[in-house]
Design a protein around this motif. Structure first.
Motif, PDB file in Angstrom:
ATOM      1  N   ARG A 122       1.092  -1.192   0.081  1.00 23.42           N
ATOM      2  CA  ARG A 122       0.022   0.194   0.066  1.00 23.42           C
ATOM      3  C   ARG A 122       0.830   1.402   0.015  1.00 23.42           C
ATOM      4  O   ARG A 122       1.994   1.170   0.691  1.00 23.42           O
ATOM      5  CB  ARG A 122      -0.854  -0.020   1.101  1.00 23.42           C
ATOM      6  N   GLY A 123       0.403   2.134  -0.597  1.00 23.63           N
ATOM      7  CA  GLY A 123       0.943   3.579  -0.712  1.00 23.63           C
ATOM      8  C   GLY A 123       0.346   4.551  -1.626  1.00 23.63           C
ATOM      9  O   GLY A 123      -0.239   4.136  -2.334  1.00 23.63           O
ATOM     10  N   SER A 124       0.794   5.791  -1.394  1.00 25.06           N
ATOM     11  CA  SER A 124       0.430   6.716  -2.424  1.00 25.06           C
ATOM     12  C   SER A 124       1.467   7.847  -2.569  1.00 25.06           C
ATOM     13  O   SER A 124       2.266   8.066  -1.719  1.00 25.06           O
ATOM     14  CB  SER A 124      -0.881   7.500  -2.086  1.00 25.06           C
ATOM     15  N   PHE A 125       1.775   8.276  -3.924  1.00 18.00           N
ATOM     16  CA  PHE A 125       2.888   9.188  -4.074  1.00 18.00           C
ATOM     17  C   PHE A 125       2.348   9.804  -5.447  1.00 18.00           C
ATOM     18  O   PHE A 125       1.719   9.590  -6.319  1.00 18.00           O
ATOM     19  CB  PHE A 125       4.074   8.591  -4.097  1.00 18.00           C
ATOM     20  N   LYS A 126       3.057  11.083  -5.579  1.00 15.33           N
ATOM     21  CA  LYS A 126       3.024  11.928  -6.851  1.00 15.33           C
ATOM     22  C   LYS A 126       4.499  11.845  -7.501  1.00 15.33           C
ATOM     23  O   LYS A 126       5.402  11.843  -6.618  1.00 15.33           O
ATOM     24  CB  LYS A 126       2.591  13.259  -6.642  1.00 15.33           C
ATOM     25  N   THR A 127       4.517  11.817  -8.726  1.00 16.51           N
ATOM     26  CA  THR A 127       5.733  11.692  -9.293  1.00 16.51           C
ATOM     27  C   THR A 127       5.731  13.085 -10.410  1.00 16.51           C
ATOM     28  O   THR A 127       4.836  13.345 -11.174  1.00 16.51           O
ATOM     29  CB  THR A 127       6.082  10.726 -10.193  1.00 16.51           C
ATOM     30  N   HIS A 128       6.788  13.949 -10.458  1.00 16.63           N
ATOM     31  CA  HIS A 128       6.961  14.961 -11.317  1.00 16.63           C
ATOM     32  C   HIS A 128       8.389  14.426 -11.968  1.00 16.63           C
ATOM     33  O   HIS A 128       9.285  14.162 -11.511  1.00 16.63           O
ATOM     34  CB  HIS A 128       7.321  16.139 -10.664  1.00 16.63           C
ATOM     35  N   LEU A 129       7.953  14.433 -13.430  1.00 15.26           N
ATOM     36  CA  LEU A 129       9.273  13.930 -14.294  1.00 15.26           C
ATOM     37  C   LEU A 129       9.370  14.880 -15.160  1.00 15.26           C
ATOM     38  O   LEU A 129       8.632  15.443 -15.902  1.00 15.26           O
ATOM     39  CB  LEU A 129       8.624  12.556 -15.024  1.00 15.26           C
ATOM     40  N   VAL A 130      11.004  15.332 -15.469  1.00 11.84           N
ATOM     41  CA  VAL A 130      11.217  15.970 -16.628  1.00 11.84           C
ATOM     42  C   VAL A 130      12.183  15.485 -17.199  1.00 11.84           C
ATOM     43  O   VAL A 130      13.085  14.530 -16.987  1.00 11.84           O
ATOM     44  CB  VAL A 130      12.099  17.199 -15.751  1.00 11.84           C
TER      45      VAL A 130
END
Length: 181
Positions: free
Chosen positions: A40-48
């Motif tokens: 389980r988990g939650s995350f946000k990813t910002h990719l350049v």
């Protein structure tokens, strides 16, 4: 598998410049992967993503939390994650992972899927010893108590003088005589 498709980026149609991508992930991400480390988990990813004629540079910033199980109490707890990683995908005639940060991909690669990279970065950022936050202060206190003390010593301690040399095997003594001649 459908969950992991949203992490696919078509690189064949991209021009040689920088692009930004944002991904939000939850429990379905970890369930879609064949692994037992994180459920389980939650995350946000910002990719350049910066594309050039010879390579693709990926700069990841992953922010969120994953649920871990404490090694001591078996209680579940949320471990925060804040990861910044960089990866280079260089065009080549064959596929190979050169280092942790550099991979070779085929010249005719149409798309890349970053799900595996995201999971690897998260898994590698987790602590080896998974302790619930309530036990972490105790652990640092114990480490401070041990600081400055010798825990292991390779030389035997005994009532004899520490500077005394151990007896020499007679076979080695005979070899030393041959060397001196």
């Amino acid at each position: 598998m459908k969950e992991l498709q949203k992490y696919t980026i078509s690189i064949s149609s991209l021009e040689d410049k920088s692009y930004e991508f944002h991904f939000e992930s939850g429990d379905a991400f970890f369930e879609a992967l064949d692994q037992d480390l994180i459920q389980r988990g939650s995350f946000k990813t910002h990719l350049v993503l910066t594309k050039s004629s010879s390579m693709i540079q990926l700069n990841f910033h992953i922010l969120g939390s994953v649920e871990l199980v404490c090694d001591r109490s078996l209680d579940a707890f949320d471990e925060p994650i804040d990861i910044e990683e960089q990866l280079f995908l260089k065009y080549s005639d064959h596929v190979e992972e050169l280092t942790d940060e550099i991979e070779l991909i085929l010249w005719d690669t149409q798309q890349i899927n970053i799900a595996r990279y995201l999971f690897d970065f998260i898994a590698l950022s987790l602590p080896m010893k998974k302790l619930h936050p309530r036990f972490r202060q105790e652990e640092t206190d114990e480490d401070e108590e041990l600081e400055g003390k010798v825990v292991y010593r390779s030389e035997p301690l005994g009532p004899d003088d520490e500077t005394a040399e151990p007896p020499v095997d007679p076979r080695w003594e005979a070899l030393r005589k041959l060397n001196n001649n």
